[in-house]
Design a protein around this motif. Structure first.
Motif, short mmCIF file in Angstrom:
data_model
loop_
_atom_site.label_atom_id
_atom_site.label_comp_id
_atom_site.label_asym_id
_atom_site.label_seq_id
_atom_site.Cartn_x
_atom_site.Cartn_y
_atom_site.Cartn_z
N TYR A 1 -4.84 1.56 4.87
CA TYR A 1 -3.62 2.10 4.29
C TYR A 1 -2.70 0.97 3.80
O TYR A 1 -2.18 1.02 2.68
CB TYR A 1 -2.91 2.96 5.32
CG TYR A 1 -1.51 3.36 4.95
CD1 TYR A 1 -1.27 4.43 4.08
CD2 TYR A 1 -0.41 2.67 5.45
CE1 TYR A 1 0.03 4.80 3.72
CE2 TYR A 1 0.89 3.03 5.10
CZ TYR A 1 1.10 4.09 4.25
OH TYR A 1 2.38 4.44 3.90
N LEU A 2 -2.49 -0.04 4.63
CA LEU A 2 -1.63 -1.17 4.23
C LEU A 2 -2.17 -1.85 2.98
O LEU A 2 -1.42 -2.18 2.06
CB LEU A 2 -1.50 -2.17 5.37
CG LEU A 2 -0.52 -1.83 6.48
CD1 LEU A 2 -0.68 -2.77 7.67
CD2 LEU A 2 0.92 -1.88 5.97
N GLN A 3 -3.49 -2.05 2.93
CA GLN A 3 -4.11 -2.68 1.76
C GLN A 3 -3.91 -1.81 0.52
O GLN A 3 -3.54 -2.31 -0.54
CB GLN A 3 -5.59 -2.91 2.00
CG GLN A 3 -5.88 -4.01 3.00
CD GLN A 3 -7.36 -4.09 3.36
OE1 GLN A 3 -8.13 -3.17 3.10
NE2 GLN A 3 -7.74 -5.18 3.99
N GLU A 4 -4.18 -0.51 0.66
CA GLU A 4 -4.06 0.40 -0.48
C GLU A 4 -2.63 0.46 -1.01
O GLU A 4 -2.41 0.63 -2.21
CB GLU A 4 -4.53 1.81 -0.10
CG GLU A 4 -6.02 1.92 0.07
CD GLU A 4 -6.45 3.28 0.58
OE1 GLU A 4 -5.60 4.11 1.00
OE2 GLU A 4 -7.67 3.54 0.59
N LYS A 5 -1.66 0.34 -0.13
CA LYS A 5 -0.24 0.41 -0.52
C LYS A 5 0.31 -0.96 -0.91
O LYS A 5 1.51 -1.11 -1.15
CB LYS A 5 0.60 0.99 0.62
CG LYS A 5 0.31 2.45 0.91
CD LYS A 5 0.81 3.31 -0.22
CE LYS A 5 0.65 4.78 0.09
NZ LYS A 5 1.21 5.62 -0.96
N GLY A 6 -0.55 -1.97 -0.93
CA GLY A 6 -0.11 -3.31 -1.33
C GLY A 6 0.90 -3.92 -0.38
O GLY A 6 1.71 -4.74 -0.79
N TYR A 7 0.84 -3.53 0.89
CA TYR A 7 1.75 -4.06 1.91
C TYR A 7 3.21 -3.91 1.51
O TYR A 7 4.04 -4.78 1.75
CB TYR A 7 1.42 -5.52 2.24
CG TYR A 7 0.01 -5.71 2.75
CD1 TYR A 7 -0.26 -5.62 4.10
CD2 TYR A 7 -1.05 -5.93 1.88
CE1 TYR A 7 -1.55 -5.76 4.58
CE2 TYR A 7 -2.34 -6.07 2.35
CZ TYR A 7 -2.59 -5.99 3.70
OH TYR A 7 -3.87 -6.11 4.17
N SER A 8 3.52 -2.77 0.89
CA SER A 8 4.89 -2.52 0.44
C SER A 8 5.82 -2.34 1.65
O SER A 8 5.37 -2.09 2.77
CB SER A 8 4.93 -1.25 -0.42
OG SER A 8 4.70 -0.10 0.39
N ASP A 9 7.12 -2.44 1.39
CA ASP A 9 8.10 -2.24 2.47
C ASP A 9 7.96 -0.86 3.10
O ASP A 9 8.03 -0.72 4.32
CB ASP A 9 9.52 -2.43 1.94
CG ASP A 9 9.84 -3.89 1.62
OD1 ASP A 9 9.09 -4.78 2.07
OD2 ASP A 9 10.84 -4.12 0.92
N ASP B 1 5.27 8.05 1.10
CA ASP B 1 4.22 7.19 1.65
C ASP B 1 3.68 7.67 3.00
O ASP B 1 2.80 7.02 3.58
CB ASP B 1 4.75 5.75 1.81
CG ASP B 1 4.99 5.09 0.46
OD1 ASP B 1 4.03 4.96 -0.31
OD2 ASP B 1 6.14 4.71 0.18
N ARG B 2 4.21 8.78 3.50
CA ARG B 2 3.75 9.27 4.80
C ARG B 2 2.25 9.55 4.78
O ARG B 2 1.69 9.94 3.76
CB ARG B 2 4.48 10.55 5.20
CG ARG B 2 5.88 10.33 5.65
CD ARG B 2 6.49 11.59 6.15
NE ARG B 2 6.33 12.64 5.12
CZ ARG B 2 6.74 13.88 5.26
NH1 ARG B 2 7.30 14.27 6.35
NH2 ARG B 2 6.57 14.75 4.29
N LYS B 3 1.64 9.39 5.93
CA LYS B 3 0.20 9.63 6.06
C LYS B 3 -0.09 10.03 7.50
O LYS B 3 0.51 9.51 8.43
CB LYS B 3 -0.58 8.37 5.71
CG LYS B 3 -2.09 8.53 5.87
CD LYS B 3 -2.81 7.30 5.41
CE LYS B 3 -4.28 7.34 5.71
NZ LYS B 3 -5.03 8.32 4.95
N ASP B 4 -1.04 10.94 7.65
CA ASP B 4 -1.52 11.30 8.98
C ASP B 4 -2.70 10.38 9.28
O ASP B 4 -3.76 10.50 8.68
CB ASP B 4 -1.94 12.76 9.04
CG ASP B 4 -2.45 13.17 10.41
OD1 ASP B 4 -2.39 12.34 11.36
OD2 ASP B 4 -2.91 14.31 10.55
N PHE B 5 -2.50 9.46 10.22
CA PHE B 5 -3.55 8.50 10.57
C PHE B 5 -4.52 9.07 11.60
O PHE B 5 -5.44 8.38 12.02
CB PHE B 5 -2.93 7.20 11.09
CG PHE B 5 -2.16 6.45 10.05
CD1 PHE B 5 -2.81 5.64 9.13
CD2 PHE B 5 -0.78 6.55 9.98
CE1 PHE B 5 -2.11 4.94 8.17
CE2 PHE B 5 -0.06 5.85 9.02
CZ PHE B 5 -0.73 5.05 8.11
#
Length: 195
Positions: free
Chosen positions: A153-161, A55-59
Motif C-alpha cells: 500500500y505504501l509503495q502504491e501510494k508513493g509514500y504520500s503523507d 486513501d482509506r483501506k481495509d488491510f
C-alpha cells in the motif's frame, strides 16, 4: 541517520542491562513500554485523518486471531513478535524518517526494540527448533501477509503523507489489539509459574 547510534545503544542496554533478560515472564514493565510506544505513535499524528478519507483501506487485520483465545503460548509469542518486528520494519526506513518527527520516531522505535528483546527471550524458551517451524505457520504467516499488504500500500501510494497517516492509524489499531495478547501471555506465564 543520526538515530542509529542511539537505537543500537538502546538495544544493547535492553539486551544486557539489569532486567533485560526476562525469560518468558513478560513483566508489567513490558506492558507499560507497549502502552508508551502506542502513545508515541498517537503523538506522531501530523494530519487529520479526515483529510485522507480517499486513501482509506481495509488491510484485513487478523483481529479475531489476535484477540481470540485459540493461540497456544508459542504461537501467541510468535505472532506478537512478528507484529512488533514488522511494525519496526515499516518505521525504520529512510522514507519513514522523512515523514515523521525524528525524536518521536526514534522513541517509538526504541520502544519496539525493547518489546522485541523481551519476546526474543521468550521465543527461545517456549519454542524448540521443531516448534519454530510450527510457530512460523498459520497465525504468524497471517500476520506476515497482513504487513506485506501495508508495505505494498505504501509503495502504491508513493509514500504520500496521507498514506503514512493511514498506515499510522492501522499500526495503532494492530498494536492496540496486541495489548490483549500481551496480557494473555502474562496470565499464561503466571499460570505456568504457579504450578
Amino acid at each position: 541517520m543520526a538515530f542509529m547510534p542511539s537505537l543500537l545503544m538502546a538495544l544493547v542496554l535492553v539486551s544486557y542491562g539489569p532486567g533485560g533478560s526476562l525469560g518468558c515472564d513478560l513483566s508489567q514493565n513490558h506492558v507499560l513500554v507497549g502502552r508508551k510506544t502506542l502513545n508515541l505513535l498517537d503523538q506522531m499524528r501530523r494530519l487529520s485523518p479526515r483529510f485522507c478519507l480517499q486513501d482509506r483501506k481495509d488491510f484485513a487485520f487478523p483481529q479475531e486471531m489476535v484477540e481470540g483465545g485459540q493461540l497456544q503460548e508459542a504461537q501467541a509469542i510468535s505472532v506478537l513478535h512478528e507484529m512488533l518486528q514488522q511494525s519496526f520494519s515499516i518505521f525504520n526506513t529512510t522514507r519513514s524518517s522523512a515523514a515523521w518527527d525524528t525524536t518521536l520516531l526514534e522513541q517509538f522505535r526504541i520502544g519496539l526494540l525493547q518489546q522485541l528483546a523481551d519476546l526474543d527471550d521468550c521465543l527461545g524458551q517456549v519454542m524448540g527448533e521443531e516448534d519454530s517451524a510450527l510457530g512460523r505457520m498459520g497465525p504468524t504467516l497471517a500476520m506476515t501477509r497482513y504487513f506485506q499488504g501495508i508495505h505494498v500500500y505504501l509503495q502504491e501510494k508513493g509514500y504520500s503523507d496521507c498514506a503514512w497517516e493511514i498506515v499510522r492509524l492501522e499500526i495503532m489499531r494492530s498494536l492496540s489489539s496486541s495489548t490483549s495478547l500481551q496480557e494473555r501471555l502474562r496470565m499464561m506465564d503466571g499460570d505456568l509459574n504457579s504450578h
